[in-house]
Design an enzyme around this catalytic site. Structure first.
Site, mmCIF file in Angstrom:
data_model
loop_
_atom_site.group_PDB
_atom_site.id
_atom_site.type_symbol
_atom_site.label_atom_id
_atom_site.label_comp_id
_atom_site.label_asym_id
_atom_site.label_seq_id
_atom_site.Cartn_x
_atom_site.Cartn_y
_atom_site.Cartn_z
ATOM 1 N N GLU A 264 0.827 -1.215 0.000
ATOM 2 C CA GLU A 264 0.000 0.000 0.000
ATOM 3 C C GLU A 264 0.862 1.266 0.000
ATOM 4 O O GLU A 264 0.509 2.255 -0.626
ATOM 5 C CB GLU A 264 -0.954 0.006 1.200
ATOM 6 C CG GLU A 264 -2.093 -0.996 1.080
ATOM 7 C CD GLU A 264 -2.985 -0.780 -0.139
ATOM 8 O OE1 GLU A 264 -3.069 0.363 -0.641
ATOM 9 O OE2 GLU A 264 -3.587 -1.758 -0.620
ATOM 10 N N TYR B 102 -6.760 5.335 4.777
ATOM 11 C CA TYR B 102 -6.955 4.346 3.721
ATOM 12 C C TYR B 102 -6.029 3.146 3.918
ATOM 13 O O TYR B 102 -6.468 1.988 3.881
ATOM 14 C CB TYR B 102 -6.742 4.955 2.326
ATOM 15 C CG TYR B 102 -6.710 3.864 1.301
ATOM 16 C CD1 TYR B 102 -7.887 3.240 0.904
ATOM 17 C CD2 TYR B 102 -5.496 3.367 0.822
ATOM 18 C CE1 TYR B 102 -7.872 2.166 0.037
ATOM 19 C CE2 TYR B 102 -5.473 2.293 -0.051
ATOM 20 C CZ TYR B 102 -6.657 1.698 -0.438
ATOM 21 O OH TYR B 102 -6.641 0.629 -1.279
ATOM 22 N N ASP C 3 -11.039 4.400 -1.304
ATOM 23 C CA ASP C 3 -10.095 5.266 -2.021
ATOM 24 C C ASP C 3 -10.905 6.049 -3.060
ATOM 25 O O ASP C 3 -12.138 5.957 -3.085
ATOM 26 C CB ASP C 3 -8.970 4.439 -2.661
ATOM 27 C CG ASP C 3 -9.471 3.554 -3.795
ATOM 28 O OD1 ASP C 3 -10.710 3.467 -4.002
ATOM 29 O OD2 ASP C 3 -8.634 2.960 -4.492
ATOM 30 N N CYS D 296 -16.027 1.826 -14.572
ATOM 31 C CA CYS D 296 -16.642 3.052 -14.036
ATOM 32 C C CYS D 296 -15.543 4.107 -13.839
ATOM 33 O O CYS D 296 -15.278 4.558 -12.732
ATOM 34 C CB CYS D 296 -17.356 2.753 -12.721
ATOM 35 S SG CYS D 296 -18.428 4.096 -12.200
ATOM 36 N N CYS E 248 -20.830 2.485 -19.167
ATOM 37 C CA CYS E 248 -22.039 1.931 -18.531
ATOM 38 C C CYS E 248 -22.622 0.773 -19.337
ATOM 39 O O CYS E 248 -23.180 -0.164 -18.769
ATOM 40 C CB CYS E 248 -23.082 3.030 -18.363
ATOM 41 S SG CYS E 248 -22.466 4.414 -17.388
ATOM 42 N N CYS F 122 -21.282 -2.419 -18.170
ATOM 43 C CA CYS F 122 -21.082 -2.511 -16.718
ATOM 44 C C CYS F 122 -21.937 -3.641 -16.125
ATOM 45 O O CYS F 122 -23.130 -3.736 -16.411
ATOM 46 C CB CYS F 122 -21.453 -1.178 -16.066
ATOM 47 S SG CYS F 122 -21.241 -1.219 -14.284
ATOM 48 N N CYS G 148 -27.808 0.669 -11.150
ATOM 49 C CA CYS G 148 -27.090 1.923 -10.934
ATOM 50 C C CYS G 148 -28.000 3.137 -11.060
ATOM 51 O O CYS G 148 -28.781 3.240 -11.998
ATOM 52 C CB CYS G 148 -25.952 2.034 -11.952
ATOM 53 S SG CYS G 148 -25.008 3.552 -11.752
HETATM 54 S S1 SF4 Z 1 -23.564 1.832 -14.723
HETATM 55 FE FE1 SF4 Z 1 -23.061 3.021 -12.882
HETATM 56 S S2 SF4 Z 1 -21.454 1.858 -11.868
HETATM 57 FE FE2 SF4 Z 1 -21.596 1.105 -13.960
HETATM 58 S S3 SF4 Z 1 -20.110 2.319 -15.153
HETATM 59 FE FE3 SF4 Z 1 -22.066 3.378 -15.300
HETATM 60 S S4 SF4 Z 1 -22.045 4.852 -13.633
HETATM 61 FE FE4 SF4 Z 1 -20.448 3.363 -13.188
#
Ligand code: SF4
Length: 308
Positions: free
Chosen positions: A46, A129, A147, A201, A208, A211, A217
């Protein structure tokens, strides 16, 4: 401590399942993830991870741990050796703090490695952290680890962020994380969040569409919209001449020459309707020079041109 609605708890349960499933096949492979089982190794990794590229740590961490395999070996080493072993990682102050932390730990004698936030944060160079990372990744305690990547991802998942810059303050995210993290699986959960933040993200350009937690989300719609606006409003790096970039003018210049057997500069300017614009004229002269140098055209006299 914030109080989460039961529906938020349920939503984050679904997010955990999806995210951990995704992580099982998409996790980034880093040497410190295999190596770090002891608090000492987590602490060293770290310290290195603060402000240093992962690729550099991949090569440096095993060598550093070979040279200083224990708290005691690091604490008792000549400081010059520690600095030398740190070379390439940058910010040498971290090496000094790391050794001071090792000396403080060594001075505890036979007492075990500290396992509370307060004790860890009392060590030189160990912030909130790093302390929570040691507790989560080594002791496997169910503590929030936040973080900047995790702050961003959890902010977007939790509430509708207006644009890619907005995040929720870290104390609130810690409070959220403390309530939703999967008990007994805190290390995996945080590493999965970090990997999602680093690969999908991302800060400026969240992907997205691919994702794994898109369906749950709260910010996806806004991210897709503001991401597009940001791209559209990016200042063009190309200089425009009467609304056209130089490469378009270059094509037009070449065509004007190709259309005639021989053509001079004033005729080219006339054909291109550029006679009264000094900056366009200068640009066209440069284009003509480039075309001649590159062998597309030949120059006859001072300002007459024809195709090669
Ligand atoms: S859907 Fe939400 S968590 Fe996924 S990349 Fe987009 S903003 Fe980020």
């Amino acid at each position: 401590m914030i109080r989460l609605a039961p529906s938020t708890h349920l939503r984050f349960n679904r997010i955990q399942k999806r995210l951990l499933r995704w992580y099982a096949t998409h996790q980034r492979s880093f040497i410190w993830r295999d190596l770090r089982t002891t608090p000492y190794v987590v602490m060293v990794s770290e310290f290195m991870l603060q402000q240093t590229q992962a690729a550099m740590i991949e090569s440096k961490l095993p060598r550093f741990l070979k040279r200083f395999p224990t708290v005691r070996s690091l604490a008792l080493a000549p400081t010059g050796d520690v600095i030398r072993a740190w070379q390439g990682l940058g910010y040498n102050r971290r090496a000094l703090n790391l050794q001071r932390a090792a000396q403080a730990l060594n001075a505890r004698g036979r007492k075990p490695f500290p396992n509370t936030l307060e004790e860890l944060m009392a060590l030189p160079g160990v912030g909130a952290y790093t302390a929570s990372a040691i507790l989560s990744f080594s002791f496997h305690y169910d503590v929030p680890v936040v973080d900047v990547n995790i702050e961003r991802v959890l902010s977007r998942l939790w509430m509708p962020m207006r644009d890619t810059h907005e995040t929720i303050p870290i104390p609130l995210i810690k409070s959220l994380d403390a309530q939703i993290l999967p008990r007994g699986n805190s290390g995996l959960w945080h590493q999965a969040l970090m990997d999602l933040g680093a690969t999908i993200c991302t800060k400026r350009n969240p992907k997205c569409e691919i994702c794994p937690v898109l369906a749950e989300c709260k910010s996806a719609k806004n991210m897709i919209r503001t991401r597009t606006i940001a791209k559209e409003s990016l200042p063009s790096k190309e200089i425009l001449y009467a609304g056209q970039p130089r490469r378009v003018w270059r094509g037009r210049v070449l065509k004007s020459i190709a259309d005639k057997k021989v053509i001079n500069l004033s005729q080219i300017l006339k054909v291109l309707d550029a006679s009264s614009n000094p900056s366009i004229e200068a640009m066209i002269q440069t284009v003509l020079n480039d075309l001649a140098t590159e062998g597309f055209i030949v120059r006859h006299g001072k300002s007459t041109f024809k195709l090669i």
